[in-house]
Structures are given as structure tokens and as C-alpha cells.
Motif scaffolding. Structure first.
Motif, PDB file in Angstrom:
ATOM      1  N   CYS A 189      30.834 -12.043  15.433  1.00 39.82           N
ATOM      2  CA  CYS A 189      30.309 -10.801  14.851  1.00 39.82           C
ATOM      3  C   CYS A 189      29.250 -11.201  13.838  1.00 39.82           C
ATOM      4  O   CYS A 189      29.403 -12.251  13.232  1.00 39.82           O
ATOM      5  CB  CYS A 189      31.445 -10.034  14.195  1.00 39.82           C
ATOM      6  N   PRO A 190      28.254 -10.481  13.568  1.00 39.03           N
ATOM      7  CA  PRO A 190      27.970  -9.141  14.060  1.00 39.03           C
ATOM      8  C   PRO A 190      27.202  -9.054  15.366  1.00 39.03           C
ATOM      9  O   PRO A 190      26.878  -7.953  15.792  1.00 39.03           O
ATOM     10  CB  PRO A 190      27.160  -8.542  12.921  1.00 39.03           C
ATOM     11  N   LEU A 243      28.506  -6.536  17.699  1.00 42.58           N
ATOM     12  CA  LEU A 243      28.194  -5.122  17.433  1.00 42.58           C
ATOM     13  C   LEU A 243      26.911  -4.743  18.171  1.00 42.58           C
ATOM     14  O   LEU A 243      26.837  -3.716  18.831  1.00 42.58           O
ATOM     15  CB  LEU A 243      28.049  -4.855  15.932  1.00 42.58           C
ATOM     16  N   ASP A 296      36.725  -8.464  12.804  1.00 41.59           N
ATOM     17  CA  ASP A 296      35.760  -7.587  12.128  1.00 41.59           C
ATOM     18  C   ASP A 296      35.177  -6.527  13.071  1.00 41.59           C
ATOM     19  O   ASP A 296      34.833  -5.428  12.655  1.00 41.59           O
ATOM     20  CB  ASP A 296      34.605  -8.414  11.532  1.00 41.59           C
ATOM     21  N   ARG A 322      36.433  -3.034  13.268  1.00 42.56           N
ATOM     22  CA  ARG A 322      36.006  -2.089  12.241  1.00 42.56           C
ATOM     23  C   ARG A 322      34.554  -1.661  12.450  1.00 42.56           C
ATOM     24  O   ARG A 322      34.236  -0.478  12.437  1.00 42.56           O
ATOM     25  CB  ARG A 322      36.177  -2.703  10.845  1.00 42.56           C
ATOM     26  N   THR A 323      33.699  -2.690  12.707  1.00 44.75           N
ATOM     27  CA  THR A 323      32.259  -2.379  12.789  1.00 44.75           C
ATOM     28  C   THR A 323      31.922  -1.536  14.021  1.00 44.75           C
ATOM     29  O   THR A 323      31.173  -0.567  13.924  1.00 44.75           O
ATOM     30  CB  THR A 323      31.417  -3.665  12.797  1.00 44.75           C
ATOM     31  N   ASP A 380      33.267   2.110  13.600  1.00 40.58           N
ATOM     32  CA  ASP A 380      32.480   2.828  12.584  1.00 40.58           C
ATOM     33  C   ASP A 380      31.151   3.314  13.153  1.00 40.58           C
ATOM     34  O   ASP A 380      30.749   4.471  12.967  1.00 40.58           O
ATOM     35  CB  ASP A 380      32.214   1.921  11.368  1.00 40.58           C
ATOM     36  N   ALA A 381      30.459   2.386  13.840  1.00 38.49           N
ATOM     37  CA  ALA A 381      29.143   2.739  14.383  1.00 38.49           C
ATOM     38  C   ALA A 381      29.284   3.778  15.492  1.00 38.49           C
ATOM     39  O   ALA A 381      28.538   4.763  15.532  1.00 38.49           O
ATOM     40  CB  ALA A 381      28.448   1.492  14.904  1.00 38.49           C
ATOM     41  N   MET A 385      24.499   0.641   9.956  1.00 35.48           N
ATOM     42  CA  MET A 385      25.354   0.881  11.118  1.00 35.48           C
ATOM     43  C   MET A 385      26.790   0.391  10.885  1.00 35.48           C
ATOM     44  O   MET A 385      27.639   0.481  11.755  1.00 35.48           O
ATOM     45  CB  MET A 385      24.794   0.186  12.371  1.00 35.48           C
ATOM     46  N   GLY A 386      27.048  -0.190   9.756  1.00 36.95           N
ATOM     47  CA  GLY A 386      28.412  -0.548   9.401  1.00 36.95           C
ATOM     48  C   GLY A 386      28.794  -1.974   9.712  1.00 36.95           C
ATOM     49  O   GLY A 386      29.948  -2.246  10.045  1.00 36.95           O
ATOM     50  N   THR A 387      27.875  -2.891   9.624  1.00 35.71           N
ATOM     51  CA  THR A 387      28.263  -4.283   9.878  1.00 35.71           C
ATOM     52  C   THR A 387      27.694  -5.217   8.821  1.00 35.71           C
ATOM     53  O   THR A 387      26.964  -4.795   7.925  1.00 35.71           O
ATOM     54  CB  THR A 387      27.846  -4.696  11.298  1.00 35.71           C
ATOM     55  N   LEU A 435      23.323 -10.487   9.533  1.00 36.52           N
ATOM     56  CA  LEU A 435      23.383 -11.605  10.475  1.00 36.52           C
ATOM     57  C   LEU A 435      23.056 -12.908   9.750  1.00 36.52           C
ATOM     58  O   LEU A 435      22.190 -12.937   8.883  1.00 36.52           O
ATOM     59  CB  LEU A 435      22.356 -11.391  11.595  1.00 36.52           C
TER      60      LEU A 435
END
Lengths: 92, 432
Positions: A21-22, A25, A54, A57-58, A61-62, B40-42, B45
Motif C-alpha cells: 500500500c498505497p 489503492l 492498511d 481502510r484506504t 474510505d475511497a 482519497m484517504g491513503t 507514496l
């Protein structure tokens, strides 16, 4: 990219186990964007398999911000995140 | 970009400059991608996740832009649904048959529907934002007993069975208004106007009471008349005896007087209970007034009453003459008795009004207190001292007038006097 997605009737599978992650996502968002028509109409659900905590959650949420219903389930060694149409009668 | 190929050192400088600018540009794009990802909630990077190649390959800005488009669509749809729900709620709020107010913790009105304004607000244009006690109760500070305050303090709904406000009777329910966390943020007050319902209920009780009185009276009145007649007859015979002492005579007179009173009560009860249907004839109400005045001449004289008559040129009416005389007699007697032997003026008038005849009887007595006004037509309701009245006179009048498709009106002011009036439809040609 370990994108092993494929349309199986009304289920779109996206296996991103091993991704960190991320980035997962972004990959999930890309998949949601790609199939938004089917997902919005309730004709398909996207099932994301991830082993990154993680992401549980991410991604929800998105996806919720984008107006989808999200359902997270813990499987053996990974998580399954189901993204689908927001509907009172539909769990995912 | 400016290039100067003829000077080598300048070219190198410019190439380094371009590389630096590209780096700056890439750094800027990475920062913006991370910023968007955060939205966007993350997490941002890391460098190894987003190198220059993956920046192009993954196209994060493209993905996020498309996702944002969906976020916006979702927001638009949510807004539309929210607006729709608000419109529905507003329509229900405005058309509800009950008054609804939403009041905050400081007792300020947040919202109030049209019905509530119609029921409780007179001539106040700005309602929202003002204190409820100020708008609804017309006072400057919170009252001691208030359902809204009780709901806020006790955190439970409060029901008031009957509240009189601005001449109307209400039932009020206050319920706690809770926010998402469950704590009380205000009160929802619902007011139901039960004025008409209460009136109908009272009228029903009144009819039931009348029916019960009727049955009772019919059952016992006749039976009592005979023994009373005997008491009266024998007392009169004893009074005529030669050897009756003065002391005994006084006592006998009391017996006679009381027996007569008993008879008159029975007569009243019988009249009340018989509920005779009127026998309609072409009559003159002025003649009825004159007959009633003649019957009462002794009372008028002994009570030192001045009678002012104003009998107008009125049309004939279709009515029962005996019953009309009785109505006028009862009202006049009431007026005379109201003056309590202190003397006074009783005014009786008749006048033609839009084809009907209105009879008005006015006295300058002590008047009827407001709390008694609604009860004076109830059978057995009397404010006269014990032994002075049966409380049937006015209820008999009301009953008779009801059968003549009329009703009796009363206006009274304490200290100034009382005015009774009724109207009987004309419809018969020719004036009296």
C-alpha cells in the motif's frame, strides 16, 4: 503489477496480494473506474484480495466517498474487500 | 527554451538547467499525487513506490481524477436525494394538522410550521430565533411549569392533557430531539387544538345529564306532588282553625311556604323532563313579553325594579306562545333575582332583525363571572343561595329555544350587568 483481474459473471476479481500500500489503492481505484458502469448499475461486484492491512481502510474510505457500498471480510492470510452498488437490500 | 549552440559552455549550463527544471517538475507532480492520495484517504507514496517510470505507467493523476469524478457524481446524487427528502419532510411539516415546533436547548424556536403559527402566534412576523415562551406564552421569562423545560431536564416526553392558551384548548406533547451522538439538542413540541372536540364532548355530557335528569324527574316528581298537595292542604286547614295560636300560625305559614317551594321545584322538573314539543302558532312575541311582565308584577314591585320596555314593530313569528312566555318569564325572573332586592333597572326590548325578531333582556345587576358563564345553562347549576333557585330556569329556556331552532346568547360584565338575547325567525307576513 500483480493484476490478476477478470470478469466472472457478476464478480470482478482483483488479486493484489503481495502489493504494498498505497499502490494497491491506486490499482483498486483504477479497477473501480474501469468497471464503474457495471458496479453502479449493480450488475457486478468488485472483489479485491489484499494482504495489506492498511488497504482495508484506504480502499473502503475511497470507495465509500465515491458512493459505493463496501464489505470487508478477513480470510486466511488475506482480506477480501467487496465493492458494489449502494443498496439497502444488498450487503456489498 | 533558449539555446546558444555556438558557445559550448553555455549549452552545458543550459542542459543542466533543463534537468534541474525537470526534476523540479517531477517533484512537483509527486507532491501533488501524494496530496491527492491523501484526499482519497491513503498515505503518501514512498519514493520507491513512485519512481519516474511508475509515475507514467500507473498514471496516478489520471486514476485519481477519474475517481474524483465519481466522488462528485456521488455527491451530486446525494445532494439531490437530500433535497428531495427535505422537500418531502417540509411538505409533511407544513401540511400536518397539528402545530409543530423545533426548539433548541436555550428555548429558542429553530423551526415552526404553519399550523403552529395559526394556532399560537398572533401578529408576530419573526418567529425563528426567538424564545418560545415569548412567542407562544407572551411572557418575558421561562414559566415555572413548561413541558419543553421538563423534557430538556428529564430527557423524556411530556404530555399535557389540557392547556388553555389564547382562548383555545390544546393538548401538547414535547419529545426530546437527539443529535447523532444521542445527546439532547432540543425539543420537538406538537400542539393539537382540541377546542372543538372538548366542546362536542361537553355538549354530549350535557345531553346525557339532561336525559338523566329527565328520567329522574319523570320518575319521582309526579309521586311527590300528591303528598306535597296534602301537606299544603292540611296546613291551610289548620291555619283556619279558631284555636290556633299565633306561634303555631307562624310555623304553619313556614310549612305552607316550604311546601309551595317544593311544588315549584317539582313543576320545574316536570317542565324540564316532559320536553314537550312546541305547538307552533302565529304569535306576537310582544304579547308574550307583556304576559310575562304581568305574571311577574308582584316580584317587580317587591324588589323595587324599574322596567324599561322598548317593544318595536316586529313581525309575527311561528312559535309556541306558552313556551315563549316561559322563556321570557324565566329570564326576567333571573334578572330580578340577580338584583338581590337592592333595586335596579331591567330593560326588555324587541326588534325586527333581518326577518326575525330579537328579544333582549338586560339588567344592571352584579354580572356573571367568566368562569360561570359557560355553565349557566347546565341543569341544577345555580349561584343563588340555597333555597332561592333550582338551577333549572335557564336550562329550560335553552331547551325550548333549541326546539324553536334558536339559541340563547348571554353577555355579561362583572359589576355592570348581564344581557340575554334570543332570536326567533319571522317568516309570517304582517307586523304586530
Amino acid at each position: 503489477m500483480a493484476d490478476k483481474s477478470g470478469i466472472n459473471l457478476d464478480v470482478i476479481n482483483l488479486d493484489i496480494r503481495g502489493q504494498i500500500c498505497p499502490a494497491c489503492l491506486l490499482i483498486s481505484l483504477k479497477e473501480i473506474n474501469k468497471h464503474k458502469g457495471l458496479l453502479r448499475d449493480g450488475e457486478a461486484n468488485l472483489i479485491v484480495k489484499t494482504d495489506h492491512r492498511d488497504a482495508t481502510r484506504t480502499i473502503p474510505d475511497a470507495a465509500i466517498a465515491m458512493g459505493y457500498a463496501v464489505f470487508v471480510e478477513k480470510k486466511k492470510g488475506y482480506y477480501e474487500i467487496t465493492v458494489g452498488r449502494k443498496d439497502e437490500d444488498q450487503k456489498a | 527554451m533558449k539555446t546558444k549552440k555556438h558557445e559550448n559552455h553555455t549549452y552545458i549550463i543550459e542542459s543542466e538547467d533543463m534537468e534541474r527544471k525537470n526534476e523540479m517538475l517531477l517533484q512537483y507532480i509527486k507532491e501533488k499525487v501524494n496530496q491527492l492520495l491523501q484526499i482519497m484517504g491513503t498515505k503518501p507514496l514512498r519514493d520507491e513506490e513512485l519512481n519516474d517510470e511508475s509515475l507514467i505507467a500507473i498514471d496516478p493523476i489520471g486514476i485519481i481524477a477519474e475517481s474524483f469524478e465519481q466522488v462528485l457524481d456521488h455527491l451530486k446524487e446525494s445532494n439531490r436525494q437530500l433535497q428531495l427528502a427535505r422537500d418531502y419532510l417540509q411538505a409533511v411539516f407544513d401540511t400536518a394538522g397539528v402545530g409543530i415546533s423545533i426548539i433548541d436547548r436555550d428555548l429558542k424556536i429553530i423551526k415552526c410550521n404553519e399550523k403552529q403559527k395559526e394556532l399560537l402566534v398572533n401578529g408576530v412576523s419573526q418567529i425563528e430565533g426567538r424564545h418560545c415562551y415569548e412567542v407562544y406564552c407572551g411572557i418575558d421569562s421561562p414559566p415555572l411549569i413548561c413541558p419543553a423545560i421538563e423534557t430538556l431536564e428529564m430527557e423524556r416526553a411530556v404530555f399535557l392533557k389540557e392547556v388553555t392558551k389564547k382562548g383555545k384548548v390544546f393538548q401538547i406533547v414535547t419529545s426530546p430531539l437527539r443529535d447523532r451522538s444521542g445527546s439532547i439538542s432540543g425539543v420537538i413540541e406538537v400542539s393539537m387544538d382540541i377546542t372543538e372536540k372538548k366542546r362536542a364532548l361537553e355538549a354530549m355530557c350535557q345531553s346525557e345529564k339532561l336525559a338523566a335528569v329527565g328520567q329522574l324527574a319523570a320518575g319521582i316528581a309526579h309521586e311527590l306532588n300528591n303528598p306535597l298537595g296534602n301537606i299544603l292542604g292540611y296546613a291551610k286547614l289548620l291555619l283556619m282553625e279558631q284555636d290556633t295560636t299565633e306561634f303555631q300560625k307562624n310555623r304553619l305559614e313556614v310549612i305552607i311556604e316550604q311546601a309551595k317551594r317544593g311544588s315549584s321545584i317539582i313543576k320545574g322538573l316536570l317542565e324540564f323532563s316532559h320536553q314537550k314539543m312546541p305547538v307552533f302558532e302565529r304569535i306576537s312575541l310582544n304579547a308574550c313579553i307583556e304576559l310575562a311582565l304581568r305574571s311577574l308584577s308582584d316580584e317587580i314591585r317587591s324588589n323595587n325594579i324599574e322596567i324599561l320596555t322598548g317593544l318595536g314593530t316586529v313581525p309575527y313569528v311561528m312559535a309556541d306562545p306558552k313556551q315563549m312566555e316561559q322563556v321570557i318569564y324565566n329570564i326576567l325572573l333571573n334578572a330580578i333575582q340577580a338584583l338581590e332586592g337592592k333595586g335596579g333597572i331591567v330593560e326588555i326590548k324587541s326588534e325586527a332583525l333581518n326577518g326575525s325578531v330579537e328579544v333582549t333582556i338586560k339588567d344592571n345587576g352584579p354580572g356573571i363571572p367568566k368562569e360561570h358563564l359557560s355553565r349557566i345553562f347546565e341543569p341544577f347549576f345555580t349561584t343563588k343561595p340555597v333555597g332561592k333557585g333550582t338551577g333549572l330556569g335557564l336550562s329550560i329556556c335553552a331547551e325550548i329555544l333549541k326546539k324553536h331552532s334558536s339559541n340563547i346568547c348571554v353577555e355579561s360584565e362583572v359589576g355592570k350587568g348581564t344581557k340575554f338575547s334570543f332570536r326567533i325567525m319571522g317568516g309570517v307576513t304582517g307586523n304586530v
